[in-house]
Scaffold this motif. Structure first.
Motif, mmCIF file in Angstrom:
data_model
loop_
_atom_site.group_PDB
_atom_site.id
_atom_site.type_symbol
_atom_site.label_atom_id
_atom_site.label_comp_id
_atom_site.label_asym_id
_atom_site.label_seq_id
_atom_site.Cartn_x
_atom_site.Cartn_y
_atom_site.Cartn_z
ATOM 1 N N VAL A 14 0.831 -1.199 0.000
ATOM 2 C CA VAL A 14 0.000 0.000 0.000
ATOM 3 C C VAL A 14 0.865 1.249 0.000
ATOM 4 C CG1 VAL A 14 -1.901 1.150 1.138
ATOM 5 C CG2 VAL A 14 -1.731 -1.308 1.233
ATOM 6 N N TYR A 15 2.069 1.173 0.584
ATOM 7 C CA TYR A 15 2.858 2.399 0.634
ATOM 8 C C TYR A 15 3.414 2.801 -0.718
ATOM 9 C CZ TYR A 15 6.716 -0.884 1.669
ATOM 10 O OH TYR A 15 7.612 -1.919 1.659
ATOM 11 N N GLU B 134 1.497 2.547 -3.404
ATOM 12 C CA GLU B 134 0.326 3.272 -3.884
ATOM 13 C C GLU B 134 0.288 4.670 -3.272
ATOM 14 O OE1 GLU B 134 -3.862 1.807 -3.011
ATOM 15 O OE2 GLU B 134 -3.436 1.142 -5.050
ATOM 16 N N ALA B 135 0.634 4.738 -1.985
ATOM 17 C CA ALA B 135 0.634 6.028 -1.305
ATOM 18 C C ALA B 135 1.607 6.984 -1.993
ATOM 19 C CB ALA B 135 0.998 5.853 0.164
ATOM 20 N N ALA B 136 2.771 6.485 -2.382
ATOM 21 C CA ALA B 136 3.757 7.325 -3.066
ATOM 22 C C ALA B 136 3.207 7.795 -4.402
ATOM 23 C CB ALA B 136 5.045 6.549 -3.271
ATOM 24 N N LYS B 137 2.471 6.920 -5.069
ATOM 25 C CA LYS B 137 1.884 7.273 -6.353
ATOM 26 C C LYS B 137 0.863 8.400 -6.164
ATOM 27 C CE LYS B 137 0.381 4.675 -10.318
ATOM 28 N NZ LYS B 137 -0.242 3.439 -10.779
ATOM 29 N N ILE B 138 0.104 8.298 -5.093
ATOM 30 C CA ILE B 138 -0.907 9.317 -4.816
ATOM 31 C C ILE B 138 -0.257 10.655 -4.511
ATOM 32 C CG2 ILE B 138 -2.661 9.995 -3.132
ATOM 33 C CD1 ILE B 138 -3.462 7.040 -3.076
ATOM 34 N N GLN B 139 0.961 10.603 -3.931
ATOM 35 C CA GLN B 139 1.661 11.866 -3.684
ATOM 36 C C GLN B 139 2.254 12.434 -4.963
ATOM 37 O OE1 GLN B 139 4.418 10.526 -0.818
ATOM 38 N NE2 GLN B 139 2.806 10.165 0.670
ATOM 39 N N GLY B 140 2.240 11.658 -6.039
ATOM 40 C CA GLY B 140 2.744 12.160 -7.307
ATOM 41 C C GLY B 140 4.173 11.763 -7.609
ATOM 42 N N ALA B 141 4.682 10.725 -6.951
ATOM 43 C CA ALA B 141 6.057 10.306 -7.203
ATOM 44 C C ALA B 141 6.181 9.710 -8.606
ATOM 45 C CB ALA B 141 6.481 9.273 -6.162
ATOM 46 N N SER B 142 7.318 9.961 -9.257
ATOM 47 C CA SER B 142 7.526 9.435 -10.602
ATOM 48 C C SER B 142 7.906 7.952 -10.516
ATOM 49 C CB SER B 142 8.643 10.205 -11.290
ATOM 50 O OG SER B 142 9.833 10.055 -10.548
ATOM 51 N N ASP B 143 7.813 7.263 -11.665
ATOM 52 C CA ASP B 143 8.185 5.851 -11.692
ATOM 53 C C ASP B 143 9.611 5.659 -11.203
ATOM 54 O OD1 ASP B 143 5.770 5.196 -12.653
ATOM 55 O OD2 ASP B 143 6.370 5.089 -14.754
ATOM 56 N N ILE C 92 11.758 3.597 -3.226
ATOM 57 C CA ILE C 92 10.837 2.837 -2.385
ATOM 58 C C ILE C 92 10.978 1.339 -2.601
ATOM 59 C CG2 ILE C 92 8.417 2.447 -1.845
ATOM 60 C CD1 ILE C 92 8.064 5.432 -2.647
ATOM 61 N N ARG D 217 0.095 13.879 -12.196
ATOM 62 C CA ARG D 217 1.015 14.164 -11.097
ATOM 63 C C ARG D 217 0.862 15.542 -10.460
ATOM 64 N NH1 ARG D 217 5.981 11.242 -13.585
ATOM 65 N NH2 ARG D 217 4.954 9.232 -13.443
ATOM 66 N N ARG E 61 -1.949 15.859 -8.060
ATOM 67 C CA ARG E 61 -1.888 15.042 -6.850
ATOM 68 C C ARG E 61 -1.842 15.877 -5.587
ATOM 69 N NH1 ARG E 61 -3.375 10.034 -7.938
ATOM 70 N NH2 ARG E 61 -2.273 9.087 -9.666
ATOM 71 N N GLN F 157 -5.936 14.092 -2.106
ATOM 72 C CA GLN F 157 -5.171 13.141 -1.303
ATOM 73 C C GLN F 157 -6.076 12.051 -0.729
ATOM 74 O OE1 GLN F 157 -1.817 12.585 -0.370
ATOM 75 N NE2 GLN F 157 -1.523 13.757 -2.249
ATOM 76 N N PHE G 17 -5.882 6.361 4.179
ATOM 77 C CA PHE G 17 -6.092 4.922 4.004
ATOM 78 C C PHE G 17 -6.835 4.304 5.181
ATOM 79 C CE2 PHE G 17 -2.549 5.933 1.328
ATOM 80 C CZ PHE G 17 -2.673 5.082 0.257
ATOM 81 N N SER H 180 0.088 0.019 6.906
ATOM 82 C CA SER H 180 0.616 -0.564 5.679
ATOM 83 C C SER H 180 0.829 0.500 4.608
ATOM 84 C CB SER H 180 -0.318 -1.649 5.174
ATOM 85 O OG SER H 180 -1.499 -1.074 4.708
ATOM 86 N N SER H 181 0.250 1.685 4.787
ATOM 87 C CA SER H 181 0.443 2.723 3.782
ATOM 88 C C SER H 181 1.682 3.557 4.068
ATOM 89 C CB SER H 181 -0.782 3.626 3.717
ATOM 90 O OG SER H 181 -0.765 4.531 4.789
ATOM 91 N N ILE I 31 8.487 15.534 -3.271
ATOM 92 C CA ILE I 31 7.972 15.096 -4.566
ATOM 93 C C ILE I 31 7.330 16.259 -5.310
ATOM 94 C CG2 ILE I 31 6.170 13.690 -5.632
ATOM 95 C CD1 ILE I 31 6.772 11.566 -3.496
ATOM 96 N N GLN I 32 6.563 17.064 -4.588
ATOM 97 C CA GLN I 32 5.877 18.178 -5.253
ATOM 98 C C GLN I 32 6.758 19.425 -5.315
ATOM 99 O OE1 GLN I 32 3.174 18.013 -6.906
ATOM 100 N NE2 GLN I 32 2.225 16.097 -6.216
#
Lengths: 300, 322, 338
Positions: free
Chosen positions: A187-188, A190-199, A206, B91, B94, B98, B101, B106-107, B124-125
């Protein structure tokens, strides 16, 4: 004044927390006998291999016909071989070769395998191509592949390293890919993806750290296997060319005189076993130590 | 009429159902996790999405976040259709949307300290520099009821309630406009649940957040939401302001759901029991989503799907019989 | 429910300790509990209250973990369970006492059909023939309200919905007509509408078969629906026990009151913040001296922090482990008056 005081207090508190975490880490380390024994064993062998040949004046290749096949004693603690060379110093030189080869193979195949594994786990097309190649390489027995490569490349220490890297990269890639596939589903991530982290960030910041522990464990096993494989190659006569000492070479030479002088096989053999055992213990110990969720003193 | 901050129109997501031999053969059918889902969320409000497990509420939330790509429908936010954006185009958005969870532990990356976990979204931003980020982290820690001393801790060293506070802090640190809360309190003990709900409500006012609050717990949804949408089998069946909905639930499913909640405080009315189980919504499924369990179901309900219609201002229901 | 006859299960001064290297952590400390035949007893508490550990210890399910220690006595049908040899224990497990757990899917064998699994139990414990066992399992499934039992016996657990899986679990638990059923959070993984169906089923079975049920849950509303009496647990102790009606009408312990107040009921004022119990449950290594709840209790006094309160019987069957049991209640009444 109060603001300063508050800051000082906060600083003190975070110091205390870091102190406590350091203490817990120490406890975790001390309650992990596999890690300690493995580490101590490896350190002793590495130090011996580095220091003893350097300070000793004995030439590992110096032949003394009169001293042929002397059993272990005060003069030659491991005895001598059929050319009268001092076995102790030869085993130490062999350790040097074995550890260099093992270390180099481990480093190169870890780097390559990690790159392959991580990218394969994240991009489906790459996965299919890279993993099929790896499957093909894994399908051929390791030593056989190495022998074939050595026959093609010619015997030299660099070629041994190259051949063994080719042999062991796929298994590292497999382990890294498997770990990365698990990590990717966390899940973390996914959390990074939600924050906008690039591939790129997700892969290297991560996913990589979460496969490091299984990579380290696998790497220590590869180290052990590479030592055995190098010895096997040399034993088969396609490894490090004679007269340079390596554990495989010494064992091969002992073949003819085994019944008369068993020590020529026992000592190098014991060193192979001890170093492989140490590395395996080290790997097991690291697995527990590197998992942040496993608390000190308790497993699972 | 106010412009909605977020508008979901005709959202549809279907998953293939395979036969006994799995993916070797073509799927035998499709399961519609979400079908014709519409909702609008206005600035500063809390919209509660309530329904049982598998009703598609989480799928809706994940589609809004761009974590799954819907098969049909639009998700309009700030003049853009999120459903059509690529990961890369998503992106920059984002930092405005937000997620909190359900299982916060686990997040959170177990290998990162809390300080760096909270700093991560800012890095990141590309917001601020080292010093200002550190200050922002300490600010947000205090805001969610944690303290500076937690900066160097690892998430697994905290208690369940504290971890959820941390999860909320991470969602809030980049000042988002919209927060999707996916069952944020259902993994917590009741006494901790109340603490988190109070905090969410306070922060929402302080930071003028819009919340999409997803939960199966009717009491929780009622307490936190201004408006509520009731979901069943992938579609919205009723939508109204909280008071309106609890005063006069119109859809038989809403009624059944409300009366299934045991009442502890007044007289302890025994809950009513809704018979039967939720069917699977395949492509052949016809009629009203609730007709298999509805005691008022007629032939019309079994063949024709009712449309959402507004029965009084703000109160919409999808049912043929009122 | 008449409960004058001999008790089915009697726990006296029951302690459970976890061994954590040098320390001994008390997971359950000094629990007294009596279950009469045909009674539904509820145990409610938050995570870490020791309710699950306690119920599992009745079956000695934690035996294989060397780090658990028991003290006190647990008498079931006249036998001291804690001292029974393991072989005899196994004949009690699943036979006289059955268990159902929160997640039915993990307790069912995924590679056997429902029918096969039920038959195994019947053949093993009841020494039935394969044929009788088959007939009996269909019958049991019908008893638990499975709509098509003949089809269900041929299905694999994953093919069933959560509610159906829990029904299968219950019918397996009933296979040997146990006199006690331990239900550990049986409805937590289910939806509200399905939860109510299962609870009704448990209550019907209790009436029909006269089987006693020990229901463990964190959800007070589940208790309210089917239990005859309720025990509230906090940090390894029973802090309050009473008949269900009495407990909800007249909660005496500040913890029980707090638990009841912090649920967002359907009639709670949405404009006011919810009532909270401040702080968190302390870890087992930091259990306070005196009353276990004193660190979070709004009414704690010096006495509470120093001495452990005794369990006082306030009215028949209503026991509270608190130094000032009425205080919280009066305060609440005052609030209501204003």
């Amino acid at each position: 004044m109060t603001e300063e005081k508050k800051q000082a207090a906060a600083k003190e508190q975070s110091q205390a927390i870091l102190e406590e975490q350091r203490r817990l880490r120490k406890e975790k380390f001390l309650s992990n006998p596999a890690l300690i024994i493995g580490l101590v064993g490896m350190v002793i062998i590495v130090l011996a291999a580095l220091i003893l040949p350097a300070v000793s004046s004995v030439d590992p290749n110096e032949m003394k016909v009169l001293d042929r096949l002397k059993p272990p004693g005060a003069e030659h603690i491991f005895g001598t071989d059929e050319f009268g060379r001092d076995l102790f110093i030869r085993v130490m030189h062999g350790a040097r070769v074995s550890i260099c080869v093992g270390g180099a193979v481990t480093i190169f195949s870890s780097i390559l395998g990690t790159m392959i594994g991580i990218y394969a786990s994240y991009f489906k097309i790459l996965d299919n191509i890279l993993m099929r190649i790896c499957d093909g390489l894994i399908a051929i027995p390791g030593v056989l592949l190495a022998v074939a490569l050595m026959a093609a490349l010619g015997a030299s220490i660099w070629n041994v390293i190259l051949a063994l890297t080719v042999v062991y990269t796929p298994s590292i890639a497999r382990v890294v890919r498997a770990g990365a596939l698990v990590a990717r589903e966390q899940v973390y991530v996914e959390a990074a993806k939600i924050q906008g982290a690039s591939d790129f960030r997700i892969l290297w910041k991560i996913i990589l750290p979460s496969v490091v522990s299984s990579l380290t464990v696998q790497a220590s096993f590869i180290f052990a296997q590479a030592i055995i494989s190098e010895a096997s190659l040399s034993f088969l006569g396609v490894g490090i060319p004679a007269p340079a000492a390596s554990w495989g070479n010494i064992l091969q030479a002992s073949k003819q005189v085994l019944s008369k002088a068993p020590w020529t096989a026992i000592f190098p053999g014991a060193f192979v076993i001890i170093s492989v055992l140490s590395l395996n213990l080290l790997g097991d110990g690291l697995r527990d130590f590197l998992d942040p969720r496993v608390k000190g003193g308790r497993k699972g | 009429m106010r412009e909605p901050l977020l508008e979901v129109k005709g959202l549809k997501k279907r998953y293939p159902v395979y036969g006994p031999l799995g993916k070797l053969f073509k799927p035998v059918n499709h399961m519609n996790a979400v079908c014709d889902m519409c909702l609008a969320l206005y600035e500063g409000e809390t919209y509660g999405l309530v329904g049982e497990s598998g009703c598609g509420k989480t799928t809706t939330g994940r589609a809004i976040l761009g974590l799954i790509h819907p098969d049909e429908g639009e998700i309009l936010y700030g003049g853009k259709d999120l459903a059509k954006l690529s990961d890369k185009e998503m992106r920059p958005l984002r930092k405005e949307i937000q997620l909190v969870f359900q299982d916060p532990l686990s997040s959170l990356n177990p290998r990162q300290r809390i300080g760096s976990l909270l700093e991560e979204p800012l890095i990141i931003q590309k917001i601020g520099d080292g010093e200002s980020r550190r200050r922002a982290v300490i600010d947000i820690l205090e805001k969610v009821g944690l303290a500076e001393e937690h900066y160097f801790r690892y998430p697994h060293e905290l208690s369940g309630g504290q971890v959820q506070r941390l999860g909320i802090a991470r969602a809030l640190i980049i000042n988002p406009k919209l927060i999707i809360c996916d069952e944020p309190v259902s993994a917590l003990d009741v006494s901790i649940q109340a603490q988190i709900l109070n905090m969410l409500k306070r922060l929402q006012k302080e930071m003028n957040l819009s919340l999409l609050f997803i939960s199966h717990d009717i009491g929780v949804i009622r307490y936190i939401s201004n408006r509520i949408g009731v979901m069943y089998l992938g579609s919205l069946v009723e939508e109204a302001e909280t008071e309106q909905l609890f005063e006069k639930p119109l859809h038989p499913y809403t009624q059944a759901l409300f009366s299934s909640v045991p009442d502890l405080s007044a007289g302890r009315r025994k809950p009513e029991i809704l018979e039967g189980e939720r069917p699977m919504r395949t492509d052949e499924f016809m009629g009203c989503v609730f007709h298999t369990r509805c005691r008022y179901a007629t032939d019309r309900c079994r063949t024709e799907a009712p449309r959402m219609r507004e029965v009084s201002p703000g109160h919409k229901v999808a049912c043929h019989n009122e | 429910m008449e409960t004058n006859n001999k008790p089915l299960l009697e726990m006296e001064n029951f302690h459970i300790y976890f061994r954590d290297r040098k320390k001994r952590l008390p997971a359950v400390s000094g629990v007294n509990m009596t279950i009469h035949p045909g009674e539904i007893v509820g145990v409610v508490g938050e995570s870490g209250s020791g309710k699950s550990v306690m119920s599992q210890s009745i079956l000695r399910l934690r035996e294989h973990e060397a780090d658990v220690e028991y003290e006190g006595s647990v008498v079931f049908e006249g036998q001291e369970i804690l001292k029974l040899p393991l072989a005899q224990m196994q004949s009690i497990r699943g036979n006289r006492i059955s268990v159902i757990f929160q997640d039915p899917l993990t307790s069912l064998n995924p590679v056997l059909t429902v029918g096969k699994q039920m038959e195994e139990v019947l053949i093993l414990h009841k020494k039935m023939s394969r044929q009788d066992a088959r007939a009996r399992s269909t019958e049991l499934l019908r008893l638990t309200g499975v709509p098509y039992p003949e089809r269900c016996v041929r299905q694999y657990p994953y093919e069933l919905s959560g509610g159906m899986q829990q029904r299968v679990m219950i019918s397996m638990a009933l296979a040997c007509e146990p006199s006690l059923l331990i239900a550990d959070e049986p409805t937590t993984a289910l939806d509200v509408t399905i939860q109510n169906q299962i609870l009704r089923l448990l209550s019907e079975l209790n009436q029909k078969l006269g089987m006693a049920i020990l229901l463990i849950t964190h959800d007070l509303s589940v208790m309210a629906q089917i239990c005859h009496s309720v025990r509230v647990m906090y940090l390894g102790q029973i802090v309050e026990e009473a008949k269900t009606e009495e407990l909800f009408d007249n909660p005496m312990h500040p913890y029980t009151q707090g638990l009841l107040d912090c649920i967002p009921h359907l009639d709670v004022d949405r404009e006011k913040p919810l009532h909270v119990i401040t702080g968190t449950v302390p870890p087992l290594s930091q259990i306070p001296v005196g009353c276990h709840f004193c660190t979070r209790c709004p009414y704690a006094t010096e006495q509470c922090r120093k001495n452990e309160p005794p369990a006082v019987e306030i009215s028949p069957g209503h026991r509270v482990k608190c130094w000032n049991p009425r205080m919280g209640n009066e305060k609440k009444r005052e609030e209501n008056a204003i």
